[in-house]
Design a protein around this motif. Sequence first.
Motif, PDB file in Angstrom:
ATOM      1  N   GLU A 124       0.832  -1.205   0.000  1.00 41.25           N
ATOM      2  CA  GLU A 124       0.000   0.000   0.000  1.00 41.25           C
ATOM      3  C   GLU A 124       0.867   1.256   0.000  1.00 41.25           C
ATOM      4  O   GLU A 124       0.505   2.282  -0.584  1.00 41.25           O
ATOM      5  CB  GLU A 124      -0.935  -0.023   1.206  1.00 41.25           C
ATOM      6  CG  GLU A 124      -2.028  -1.084   1.091  1.00 41.25           C
ATOM      7  CD  GLU A 124      -2.842  -1.246   2.357  1.00 41.25           C
ATOM      8  OE1 GLU A 124      -2.422  -0.683   3.401  1.00 41.25           O
ATOM      9  OE2 GLU A 124      -3.881  -1.935   2.318  1.00 41.25           O
ATOM     10  N   GLY A 125       2.038   1.157   0.635  1.00 45.62           N
ATOM     11  CA  GLY A 125       2.970   2.280   0.595  1.00 45.62           C
ATOM     12  C   GLY A 125       3.483   2.536  -0.812  1.00 45.62           C
ATOM     13  O   GLY A 125       3.680   3.687  -1.215  1.00 45.62           O
ATOM     14  N   LEU A 126       3.698   1.472  -1.570  1.00 45.66           N
ATOM     15  CA  LEU A 126       4.112   1.626  -2.968  1.00 45.66           C
ATOM     16  C   LEU A 126       3.019   2.336  -3.770  1.00 45.66           C
ATOM     17  O   LEU A 126       3.300   3.220  -4.585  1.00 45.66           O
ATOM     18  CB  LEU A 126       4.408   0.262  -3.588  1.00 45.66           C
ATOM     19  CG  LEU A 126       5.671  -0.457  -3.112  1.00 45.66           C
ATOM     20  CD1 LEU A 126       5.684  -1.895  -3.618  1.00 45.66           C
ATOM     21  CD2 LEU A 126       6.920   0.269  -3.591  1.00 45.66           C
ATOM     22  N   LEU A 127       1.766   1.954  -3.539  1.00 46.27           N
ATOM     23  CA  LEU A 127       0.660   2.592  -4.250  1.00 46.27           C
ATOM     24  C   LEU A 127       0.557   4.063  -3.862  1.00 46.27           C
ATOM     25  O   LEU A 127       0.316   4.930  -4.717  1.00 46.27           O
ATOM     26  CB  LEU A 127      -0.651   1.867  -3.951  1.00 46.27           C
ATOM     27  CG  LEU A 127      -0.709   0.385  -4.328  1.00 46.27           C
ATOM     28  CD1 LEU A 127      -2.094  -0.188  -4.039  1.00 46.27           C
ATOM     29  CD2 LEU A 127      -0.340   0.171  -5.789  1.00 46.27           C
ATOM     30  N   ALA A 128       0.737   4.340  -2.581  1.00 45.28           N
ATOM     31  CA  ALA A 128       0.678   5.730  -2.126  1.00 45.28           C
ATOM     32  C   ALA A 128       1.800   6.566  -2.730  1.00 45.28           C
ATOM     33  O   ALA A 128       1.655   7.778  -2.929  1.00 45.28           O
ATOM     34  CB  ALA A 128       0.752   5.780  -0.604  1.00 45.28           C
ATOM     35  N   ALA A 129       2.923   5.917  -3.042  1.00 46.55           N
ATOM     36  CA  ALA A 129       4.055   6.626  -3.649  1.00 46.55           C
ATOM     37  C   ALA A 129       3.887   6.798  -5.157  1.00 46.55           C
ATOM     38  O   ALA A 129       4.762   7.353  -5.818  1.00 46.55           O
ATOM     39  CB  ALA A 129       5.350   5.872  -3.355  1.00 46.55           C
ATOM     40  N   GLY A 130       2.773   6.293  -5.705  1.00 47.60           N
ATOM     41  CA  GLY A 130       2.492   6.528  -7.113  1.00 47.60           C
ATOM     42  C   GLY A 130       2.615   5.316  -8.013  1.00 47.60           C
ATOM     43  O   GLY A 130       2.467   5.452  -9.236  1.00 47.60           O
ATOM     44  N   ALA A 131       2.872   4.130  -7.459  1.00 45.94           N
ATOM     45  CA  ALA A 131       3.013   2.941  -8.307  1.00 45.94           C
ATOM     46  C   ALA A 131       1.708   2.646  -9.022  1.00 45.94           C
ATOM     47  O   ALA A 131       0.641   2.554  -8.410  1.00 45.94           O
ATOM     48  CB  ALA A 131       3.436   1.744  -7.464  1.00 45.94           C
ATOM     49  N   GLU A 132       1.804   2.462 -10.329  1.00 42.42           N
ATOM     50  CA  GLU A 132       0.635   2.152 -11.155  1.00 42.42           C
ATOM     51  C   GLU A 132       0.446   0.654 -11.342  1.00 42.42           C
ATOM     52  O   GLU A 132      -0.582   0.196 -11.837  1.00 42.42           O
ATOM     53  CB  GLU A 132       0.780   2.837 -12.513  1.00 42.42           C
ATOM     54  CG  GLU A 132       0.919   4.348 -12.419  1.00 42.42           C
ATOM     55  CD  GLU A 132       1.434   4.953 -13.704  1.00 42.42           C
ATOM     56  OE1 GLU A 132       0.657   5.028 -14.671  1.00 42.42           O
ATOM     57  OE2 GLU A 132       2.620   5.347 -13.741  1.00 42.42           O
ATOM     58  N   GLY A 133       1.437  -0.113 -10.982  1.00 37.20           N
ATOM     59  CA  GLY A 133       1.397  -1.571 -11.019  1.00 37.20           C
ATOM     60  C   GLY A 133       2.500  -2.067 -10.110  1.00 37.20           C
ATOM     61  O   GLY A 133       3.452  -1.331  -9.824  1.00 37.20           O
ATOM     62  N   VAL A 134       2.391  -3.309  -9.629  1.00 34.85           N
ATOM     63  CA  VAL A 134       3.367  -3.786  -8.650  1.00 34.85           C
ATOM     64  C   VAL A 134       3.884  -5.180  -8.998  1.00 34.85           C
ATOM     65  O   VAL A 134       3.173  -6.019  -9.560  1.00 34.85           O
ATOM     66  CB  VAL A 134       2.779  -3.811  -7.221  1.00 34.85           C
ATOM     67  CG1 VAL A 134       2.547  -2.400  -6.717  1.00 34.85           C
ATOM     68  CG2 VAL A 134       1.494  -4.621  -7.173  1.00 34.85           C
ATOM     69  N   LEU A 135       5.147  -5.402  -8.661  1.00 40.97           N
ATOM     70  CA  LEU A 135       5.795  -6.708  -8.677  1.00 40.97           C
ATOM     71  C   LEU A 135       5.926  -7.119  -7.216  1.00 40.97           C
ATOM     72  O   LEU A 135       6.469  -6.356  -6.417  1.00 40.97           O
ATOM     73  CB  LEU A 135       7.180  -6.617  -9.319  1.00 40.97           C
ATOM     74  CG  LEU A 135       7.246  -5.989 -10.709  1.00 40.97           C
ATOM     75  CD1 LEU A 135       8.669  -5.551 -11.023  1.00 40.97           C
ATOM     76  CD2 LEU A 135       6.757  -6.970 -11.754  1.00 40.97           C
ATOM     77  N   VAL A 136       5.436  -8.302  -6.862  1.00 38.49           N
ATOM     78  CA  VAL A 136       5.401  -8.677  -5.452  1.00 38.49           C
ATOM     79  C   VAL A 136       6.039 -10.047  -5.240  1.00 38.49           C
ATOM     80  O   VAL A 136       5.619 -11.043  -5.824  1.00 38.49           O
ATOM     81  CB  VAL A 136       3.953  -8.694  -4.913  1.00 38.49           C
ATOM     82  CG1 VAL A 136       3.957  -9.053  -3.426  1.00 38.49           C
ATOM     83  CG2 VAL A 136       3.276  -7.350  -5.123  1.00 38.49           C
TER      84      VAL A 136
END
Length: 383
Positions: A124-136
């Motif tokens: 969620e921190g990545l999304l808050a930082a502006g990530a439009e997609g994630v590798l997990v």
Amino acid sequence: MRESAAERHDRLLALVRERGTARVSDLAGLLGVSPVTARRDVEALAAEGLLDRVHGQVSWPGGAGAGSGPVAAGGLVLGLLAPSATYYFAEVIRGAHEAAARAGARLILRISDYRPEEDRARTEGLLAAGAEGVLVAPGWRGPEDRPAYGDWLAELPVPAVLLERRAAPGTPLDGLDRVSSDHAHGVLLALRHLLGLGHATPLLVARGDSPTALAVRAGYAEALGTLDLEAPRTVIESMPAETDPKGFERAVRALRDAVTSGLASAALVHNDVDAIQMVQRLAELGVRVPEDLALIAYDDEVAALADTPLTAVAPPKRQVGRHATELLVERLTEGAGEESARRHLSLLPRLRVRASCGAGAQAGEGTAAGTGTGSGSGTSRSV
């Protein structure tokens, strides 16, 4: 408990990630270590390509730190959650960073330090930082962590690709895109090579504290069936020498006893740090590699640096990061109504033959590399 070098490296990377650029002397103070230790850590991480170092300062590779200014117009922002930024996952991260740079995208990194209970908050921190997609790559440690800390991944509001993790068949996570190493194939390569050298069924010495270790164990059982073999004994439980010296000694002595009793003359050991330490201790106990025991390590991070260079199975870590990033970029740039089928991409490890199995490198260096693909249907992915 004393902080390990790997844990300190992860903290250092997180500090540089947050600041974009930092002085080595400032990092020493923030980490609570001497300037000499901070400088050595920075040099090690820079050598791995995880940091850029210039005139007493370090920065995130490619200038993509948090303090490096706004992203160029139209550039994608990708998030990456990894359990560690060192050892196995250093190469995965490097491959992802290279692919993101080629696509003109910015990559943001978060480290979970193998705390799966924190994976969701960090993502969620990545999304808050502006990530439009994630590798997990979830920080799962054992089989119980997957059902306990995984379902939230299928509910993410952005495209996601699972890294080096597999979901249970039929679960929501199994519908997600994923890219992973085919560890069962890697184990099969190792066993076939040792059998081809004339050894009876090799033993497996392995940890049980990570998804890779568990995949190696499962791959061993599968390989025995494929090769129509019976295990000479149950898997020898390995423990890290640094955190459980008594458990490590039990594993070494169990392997020594198997060799001296004639039960086995070959073994596959996960991982190669443990393998190097075992070879050293076995020599003190009178068992020589490769004269008395042919040995193959799994991971190939430092196997080539042993006194007797270790033959090793090398998962395609950098390619995992690269292909996963390319897949995520494809998802983010698909036109409306053009969403392609979800994919499960398996990449095949290589076998790098060195001195520890008693065969020359010409007999199998780089054996069996390649990629295999499978398709997955559905709209979500699993970790």
